[in-house]
Design an enzyme around this catalytic site. Structure first.
Site, mmCIF file in Angstrom:
data_model
loop_
_atom_site.group_PDB
_atom_site.id
_atom_site.type_symbol
_atom_site.label_atom_id
_atom_site.label_comp_id
_atom_site.label_asym_id
_atom_site.label_seq_id
_atom_site.Cartn_x
_atom_site.Cartn_y
_atom_site.Cartn_z
ATOM 1 N N ASP A 34 43.728 38.446 52.112
ATOM 2 C CA ASP A 34 42.317 38.304 52.477
ATOM 3 C C ASP A 34 41.988 38.998 53.799
ATOM 4 O O ASP A 34 40.851 38.928 54.270
ATOM 5 C CB ASP A 34 41.968 36.816 52.602
ATOM 6 C CG ASP A 34 42.895 36.088 53.584
ATOM 7 O OD1 ASP A 34 44.080 35.920 53.234
ATOM 8 O OD2 ASP A 34 42.441 35.707 54.673
ATOM 9 N N TYR A 153 43.749 26.027 61.585
ATOM 10 C CA TYR A 153 44.459 26.491 62.773
ATOM 11 C C TYR A 153 43.817 25.941 64.045
ATOM 12 O O TYR A 153 42.590 25.850 64.128
ATOM 13 C CB TYR A 153 44.426 28.016 62.859
ATOM 14 C CG TYR A 153 44.946 28.730 61.635
ATOM 15 C CD1 TYR A 153 46.302 28.730 61.334
ATOM 16 C CD2 TYR A 153 44.082 29.392 60.783
ATOM 17 C CE1 TYR A 153 46.787 29.377 60.215
ATOM 18 C CE2 TYR A 153 44.548 30.044 59.654
ATOM 19 C CZ TYR A 153 45.903 30.039 59.375
ATOM 20 O OH TYR A 153 46.370 30.670 58.254
ATOM 21 N N LYS A 184 47.327 25.155 54.893
ATOM 22 C CA LYS A 184 48.120 26.230 55.486
ATOM 23 C C LYS A 184 47.886 26.194 56.985
ATOM 24 O O LYS A 184 46.733 26.112 57.444
ATOM 25 C CB LYS A 184 47.676 27.576 54.912
ATOM 26 C CG LYS A 184 48.278 28.799 55.593
ATOM 27 C CD LYS A 184 47.631 30.079 55.059
ATOM 28 C CE LYS A 184 48.120 31.307 55.802
ATOM 29 N NZ LYS A 184 47.400 32.539 55.389
ATOM 30 N N GLY A 210 51.479 35.163 59.973
ATOM 31 C CA GLY A 210 50.885 35.664 61.200
ATOM 32 C C GLY A 210 51.643 36.847 61.748
ATOM 33 O O GLY A 210 52.427 37.496 61.058
ATOM 34 N N GLY A 235 50.854 36.941 54.790
ATOM 35 C CA GLY A 235 50.193 38.199 54.469
ATOM 36 C C GLY A 235 50.802 39.381 55.175
ATOM 37 O O GLY A 235 51.470 40.219 54.574
#
Length: 264
Positions: A34, A153, A184, A210, A235
């Protein structure tokens, strides 16, 4: 006349969650793609299609994408689950932490997605707006039996350490209370600290990748699994790698050790 009271089950949600995990072990290897809305293109259009096929063949359980790319990638997914991400901000904006909703459950249903994903920055200047929007999306997910993944986060002006165990635990708690089915979040620095956070959560906790922090992808995955996390949702560690397929295979081996590593 007496009427039997019939309780509605979460069978629709349970079936969709089942499609996000290729093995009946309660663990997930999810590839987050994303980032292009936030950062700009992560690769060429042709290579993006190839990347989807590569991570599918390597055994990833699911991918996370925004609506536009998801529509074009349906044919490349194979047996992977699809998680539709509906939060956005761009690195070009003044307030990069100010995530806003750009999609809804209807979009996920039309695409045949298996879950909806939203991003929450706990501590950001626009936290109240994010909480309200996610609360509305969570209600819609419950109505339509759509699983909800919240990327929670600790991030904002008052947050000096996004990996601080207390702040990570708080972010996870917010996701739980908003109605997430999966959360997540950041790794909290050690297996012991992450284990304590997992123990507070009644829902599966996934560790984000990250930026590289000096640990290898194998170390990240091993630490997450040893801490009791339900898996990994990464990712950049994958799509920035020279061998995305090998990275995914290494994560799959950690998360699903009993599963055959043959091509699906």
């Amino acid at each position: 006349m007496e009427f039997e009271v019939v309780e509605l089950s979460d069978s629709g949600k349970e079936r969709r969650l089942g499609r996000l995990c290729s093995v009946d072990d309660g663990r997930y290897v999810i590839v987050a793609l994303d980032h292009s809305l936030t950062m700009g293109p992560i690769t060429s259009a042709d290579n993006f299609d190839k990347l989807i096929r590569t991570v599918a063949e390597a055994g990833a359980d699911a991918v996370i994408m925004h609506r536009g790319r998801a529509k074009r990638a349906i044919g490349q997914l194979g047996e992977m689950g699809l998680i539709l991400h509906v939060s956005a901000s761009t690195s070009a904006g003044v307030h990069g932490d100010a995530k806003t909703a750009v999609g809804c459950v209807d979009d996920a249903l039309r695409l045949g997605a298996d879950a909806l994903s939203v991003h929450l920055n706990v501590g950001s200047d626009t936290e109240p707006t994010q909480l309200r929007e996610i609360g509305e999306l969570a209600s819609a997910c419950d109505r339509w039996q759509m699983p909800l993944l919240i990327m929670a986060y600790p991030r904002g002006p008052q947050v000096t350490d996004e990996h601080d165990p207390q702040r990570v635990a708080h972010a996870v708690s917010v996701a739980v209370d908003l109605g997430a089915d999966l959360v997540k979040t950041n790794y909290a620095g050690s297996v012991a600290a992450m284990s304590e956070i997992v123990a507070t959560s009644p829902i599966p906790v996934l560790v984000a990748g990250g930026a590289a922090d000096g640990r290898s992808i194998e170390q990240i995955g091993d630490d997450a699994i040893r801490s009791g996390c339900a898996g990994l949702a990464m990712g950049r560690q994958i799509f920035e790698s020279e061998s995305p397929g090998e990275v995914v295979r290494s994560l799959v081996a950690l998360a699903h050790p009993k599963r055959s590593q043959s091509v699906r």
